[in-house]
Design a protein around this motif. Structure first.
Motif, PDB file in Angstrom:
ATOM      1  N   GLY A  86       3.952 -16.715  16.002  1.00 11.15           N
ATOM      2  CA  GLY A  86       4.219 -15.317  16.356  1.00 11.15           C
ATOM      3  C   GLY A  86       5.104 -14.614  15.342  1.00 11.15           C
ATOM      4  N   ASP A  87       6.137 -15.306  14.859  1.00 10.02           N
ATOM      5  CA  ASP A  87       7.021 -14.716  13.839  1.00 10.02           C
ATOM      6  C   ASP A  87       6.255 -14.424  12.554  1.00 10.02           C
ATOM      7  OD1 ASP A  87       9.261 -14.804  15.479  1.00 10.02           O
ATOM      8  OD2 ASP A  87      10.032 -16.665  14.596  1.00 10.02           O
ATOM      9  N   ILE A  88       5.381 -15.341  12.170  1.00 11.03           N
ATOM     10  CA  ILE A  88       4.593 -15.139  10.950  1.00 11.03           C
ATOM     11  C   ILE A  88       3.636 -13.964  11.128  1.00 11.03           C
ATOM     12  CG2 ILE A  88       2.823 -16.159   9.459  1.00 11.03           C
ATOM     13  CD1 ILE A  88       4.247 -18.894  10.009  1.00 11.03           C
ATOM     14  N   VAL A  89       2.953 -13.905  12.256  1.00 10.30           N
ATOM     15  CA  VAL A  89       2.025 -12.789  12.517  1.00 10.30           C
ATOM     16  C   VAL A  89       2.791 -11.473  12.495  1.00 10.30           C
ATOM     17  CG1 VAL A  89       0.510 -11.740  14.249  1.00 10.30           C
ATOM     18  CG2 VAL A  89       0.318 -14.182  13.737  1.00 10.30           C
ATOM     19  N   ARG A  90       3.950 -11.422  13.122  1.00  6.59           N
ATOM     20  CA  ARG A  90       4.756 -10.185  13.121  1.00  6.59           C
ATOM     21  C   ARG A  90       5.194  -9.819  11.705  1.00  6.59           C
ATOM     22  NH1 ARG A  90       6.046 -12.272  18.081  1.00  6.59           N
ATOM     23  NH2 ARG A  90       7.760 -13.567  17.335  1.00  6.59           N
ATOM     24  N   GLY A  91       5.601 -10.805  10.907  1.00 10.44           N
ATOM     25  CA  GLY A  91       6.037 -10.532   9.530  1.00 10.44           C
ATOM     26  C   GLY A  91       4.918  -9.975   8.669  1.00 10.44           C
ATOM     27  N   ILE A  92       3.745 -10.589   8.756  1.00 10.96           N
ATOM     28  CA  ILE A  92       2.600 -10.100   7.986  1.00 10.96           C
ATOM     29  C   ILE A  92       2.186  -8.715   8.474  1.00 10.96           C
ATOM     30  CG2 ILE A  92       0.162 -10.505   7.418  1.00 10.96           C
ATOM     31  CD1 ILE A  92       0.817 -13.537   7.544  1.00 10.96           C
ATOM     32  N   THR A  93       2.231  -8.510   9.782  1.00  7.58           N
ATOM     33  CA  THR A  93       1.870  -7.204  10.343  1.00  7.58           C
ATOM     34  C   THR A  93       2.811  -6.115   9.838  1.00  7.58           C
ATOM     35  OG1 THR A  93       0.909  -8.238  12.309  1.00  7.58           O
ATOM     36  CG2 THR A  93       1.495  -5.908  12.485  1.00  7.58           C
ATOM     37  N   LEU A  94       4.095  -6.406   9.759  1.00 10.44           N
ATOM     38  CA  LEU A  94       5.044  -5.417   9.226  1.00 10.44           C
ATOM     39  C   LEU A  94       4.713  -5.051   7.785  1.00 10.44           C
ATOM     40  CD1 LEU A  94       8.481  -6.559  10.661  1.00 10.44           C
ATOM     41  CD2 LEU A  94       7.314  -4.385  11.081  1.00 10.44           C
ATOM     42  N   ILE A  95       4.390  -6.031   6.978  1.00  5.56           N
ATOM     43  CA  ILE A  95       3.999  -5.762   5.585  1.00  5.56           C
ATOM     44  C   ILE A  95       2.765  -4.872   5.568  1.00  5.56           C
ATOM     45  CG2 ILE A  95       3.052  -6.855   3.496  1.00  5.56           C
ATOM     46  CD1 ILE A  95       5.048  -9.209   4.164  1.00  5.56           C
ATOM     47  N   TRP A  96       1.781  -5.184   6.398  1.00  4.30           N
ATOM     48  CA  TRP A  96       0.540  -4.402   6.503  1.00  4.30           C
ATOM     49  C   TRP A  96       0.817  -2.962   6.939  1.00  4.30           C
ATOM     50  CZ3 TRP A  96      -2.103  -3.091  11.289  1.00  4.30           C
ATOM     51  CH2 TRP A  96      -3.421  -2.617  11.109  1.00  4.30           C
ATOM     52  N   GLU A  97       1.757  -2.803   7.857  1.00  2.00           N
ATOM     53  CA  GLU A  97       2.053  -1.469   8.376  1.00  2.00           C
ATOM     54  C   GLU A  97       2.822  -0.588   7.398  1.00  2.00           C
ATOM     55  OE1 GLU A  97       4.090  -2.416  12.048  1.00  2.00           O
ATOM     56  OE2 GLU A  97       2.236  -2.204  13.199  1.00  2.00           O
ATOM     57  N   TYR A  98       3.650  -1.187   6.548  1.00  2.00           N
ATOM     58  CA  TYR A  98       4.572  -0.372   5.763  1.00  2.00           C
ATOM     59  C   TYR A  98       4.379  -0.382   4.252  1.00  2.00           C
ATOM     60  CZ  TYR A  98       6.966   0.369  10.106  1.00  2.00           C
ATOM     61  OH  TYR A  98       7.244   0.746  11.393  1.00  2.00           O
ATOM     62  N   LEU A  99       3.587  -1.301   3.729  1.00  2.00           N
ATOM     63  CA  LEU A  99       3.407  -1.339   2.277  1.00  2.00           C
ATOM     64  C   LEU A  99       1.985  -0.983   1.882  1.00  2.00           C
ATOM     65  CD1 LEU A  99       5.281  -4.616   1.236  1.00  2.00           C
ATOM     66  CD2 LEU A  99       6.101  -2.266   1.067  1.00  2.00           C
ATOM     67  N   GLU A 100       1.863  -0.303   0.763  1.00  2.00           N
ATOM     68  CA  GLU A 100       0.560  -0.070   0.137  1.00  2.00           C
ATOM     69  C   GLU A 100       0.238  -1.303  -0.708  1.00  2.00           C
ATOM     70  OE1 GLU A 100      -1.424   2.460   0.488  1.00  2.00           O
ATOM     71  OE2 GLU A 100      -0.160   4.009   1.372  1.00  2.00           O
ATOM     72  N   SER A 101      -1.042  -1.554  -0.931  1.00  2.00           N
ATOM     73  CA  SER A 101      -1.418  -2.748  -1.698  1.00  2.00           C
ATOM     74  C   SER A 101      -0.818  -2.724  -3.102  1.00  2.00           C
ATOM     75  CB  SER A 101      -2.934  -2.909  -1.745  1.00  2.00           C
ATOM     76  OG  SER A 101      -3.551  -1.790  -2.319  1.00  2.00           O
ATOM     77  N   GLU A 102      -0.673  -1.550  -3.698  1.00  2.00           N
ATOM     78  CA  GLU A 102      -0.090  -1.445  -5.036  1.00  2.00           C
ATOM     79  C   GLU A 102       1.389  -1.838  -5.042  1.00  2.00           C
ATOM     80  OE1 GLU A 102      -1.553   1.390  -3.533  1.00  2.00           O
ATOM     81  OE2 GLU A 102      -3.513   0.845  -4.331  1.00  2.00           O
ATOM     82  N   GLU A 103       2.069  -1.661  -3.929  1.00  2.00           N
ATOM     83  CA  GLU A 103       3.497  -1.960  -3.857  1.00  2.00           C
ATOM     84  C   GLU A 103       3.789  -3.465  -3.840  1.00  2.00           C
ATOM     85  OE1 GLU A 103       5.754   1.369  -1.394  1.00  2.00           O
ATOM     86  OE2 GLU A 103       3.985   0.630  -0.294  1.00  2.00           O
ATOM     87  N   ILE A 104       2.822  -4.256  -3.460  1.00  2.00           N
ATOM     88  CA  ILE A 104       3.045  -5.703  -3.361  1.00  2.00           C
ATOM     89  C   ILE A 104       2.393  -6.460  -4.521  1.00  2.00           C
ATOM     90  CG2 ILE A 104       1.075  -6.201  -1.857  1.00  2.00           C
ATOM     91  CD1 ILE A 104       2.994  -8.140  -0.341  1.00  2.00           C
ATOM     92  N   GLN A 105       1.591  -5.772  -5.316  1.00  2.00           N
ATOM     93  CA  GLN A 105       0.916  -6.429  -6.444  1.00  2.00           C
ATOM     94  C   GLN A 105       1.943  -7.075  -7.367  1.00  2.00           C
ATOM     95  OE1 GLN A 105      -2.219  -4.253  -8.290  1.00  2.00           O
ATOM     96  NE2 GLN A 105      -2.200  -5.543 -10.113  1.00  2.00           N
ATOM     97  N   ASP A 106       1.677  -8.349  -7.714  1.00  2.00           N
ATOM     98  CA  ASP A 106       2.530  -9.154  -8.587  1.00  2.00           C
ATOM     99  C   ASP A 106       3.945  -9.350  -8.035  1.00  2.00           C
ATOM    100  OD1 ASP A 106       0.599  -9.771 -10.542  1.00  2.00           O
ATOM    101  OD2 ASP A 106       0.845  -7.787 -11.411  1.00  2.00           O
ATOM    102  N   LYS A 107       4.102  -9.212  -6.713  1.00  2.00           N
ATOM    103  CA  LYS A 107       5.384  -9.448  -6.065  1.00  2.00           C
ATOM    104  C   LYS A 107       5.218 -10.543  -5.013  1.00  2.00           C
ATOM    105  CE  LYS A 107       7.459  -4.993  -6.830  1.00  2.00           C
ATOM    106  NZ  LYS A 107       6.552  -3.922  -7.128  1.00  2.00           N
ATOM    107  N   VAL A 108       6.353 -11.140  -4.664  1.00  2.00           N
ATOM    108  CA  VAL A 108       6.369 -12.155  -3.604  1.00  2.00           C
ATOM    109  C   VAL A 108       7.242 -11.628  -2.471  1.00  2.00           C
ATOM    110  CG1 VAL A 108       7.031 -14.510  -2.998  1.00  2.00           C
ATOM    111  CG2 VAL A 108       6.100 -14.030  -5.277  1.00  2.00           C
ATOM    112  N   GLU A 109       6.733 -11.695  -1.266  1.00  2.00           N
ATOM    113  CA  GLU A 109       7.496 -11.345  -0.071  1.00  2.00           C
ATOM    114  C   GLU A 109       7.701 -12.631   0.723  1.00  2.00           C
ATOM    115  OE1 GLU A 109       8.745  -8.400   0.988  1.00  2.00           O
ATOM    116  OE2 GLU A 109       8.013  -7.334  -0.780  1.00  2.00           O
ATOM    117  N   PHE A 110       8.882 -12.778   1.292  1.00  2.00           N
ATOM    118  CA  PHE A 110       9.211 -13.975   2.061  1.00  2.00           C
ATOM    119  C   PHE A 110       9.327 -13.632   3.539  1.00  2.00           C
ATOM    120  CE2 PHE A 110      10.586 -14.784  -2.203  1.00  2.00           C
ATOM    121  CZ  PHE A 110      10.310 -16.119  -2.409  1.00  2.00           C
ATOM    122  N   ILE A 111       8.798 -14.530   4.363  1.00  2.00           N
ATOM    123  CA  ILE A 111       8.931 -14.376   5.823  1.00  2.00           C
ATOM    124  C   ILE A 111       9.869 -15.471   6.301  1.00  2.00           C
ATOM    125  CG2 ILE A 111       7.736 -14.556   8.029  1.00  2.00           C
ATOM    126  CD1 ILE A 111       5.286 -13.378   6.717  1.00  2.00           C
TER     127      ILE A 111
END
Length: 111
Positions: A86-111
């Motif tokens: 559930g924590d992982i699904v919520r973390g990925i969902t937050l990224i999906w809701e608030y970031l554009e694909s260009e904003e995460i390109q070549d970046k690493v996000e940690f959950i």
């Protein structure tokens, strides 16, 4: 709210995470569903670049690839057994809701 990122889940990720994301309307593929079991991490990254997908993984090899400068559409990482599904699904969902694909390109996000 962007909701434009498409995801791919590495082969060691629970299918329950994919199902949780899909219930939220998120476009996600998995390594087993894509017939990619056993392919190299480099091939996984290449597939994600081609399909414009951010990869979610619990494999530190992807962090090493990012560190040496291998181009990618984005990597989301969570250390194994540190978060619930559930924590992982919520973390990925937050990224999906608030970031554009260009904003995460070549970046690493940690959950």
């Amino acid at each position: 709210m962007p909701k434009t990122i498409r995801f791919h889940l590495d082969e060691n990720v629970s299918n329950a995470i994919a199902e949780g994301l899909r219930r939220r309307g998120i476009d996600v593929t998995t390594t087993p569903e894509s017939g990619l079991i056993g392919v190299s991490d480099e091939e996984q990254i290449a597939l994600c670049r081609e399909q414009e997908r951010v990869i979610f993984t619990q494999d530190t090899d992807f962090l090493r690839m990012a560190q040496i400068g291998i181009s990618h559409r984005g990597i989301i990482y969570c250390q194994q057994k540190t978060r619930s599904i559930g924590d992982i699904v919520r973390g990925i969902t937050l990224i999906w809701e608030y970031l554009e694909s260009e904003e995460i390109q070549d970046k690493v996000e940690f959950i």
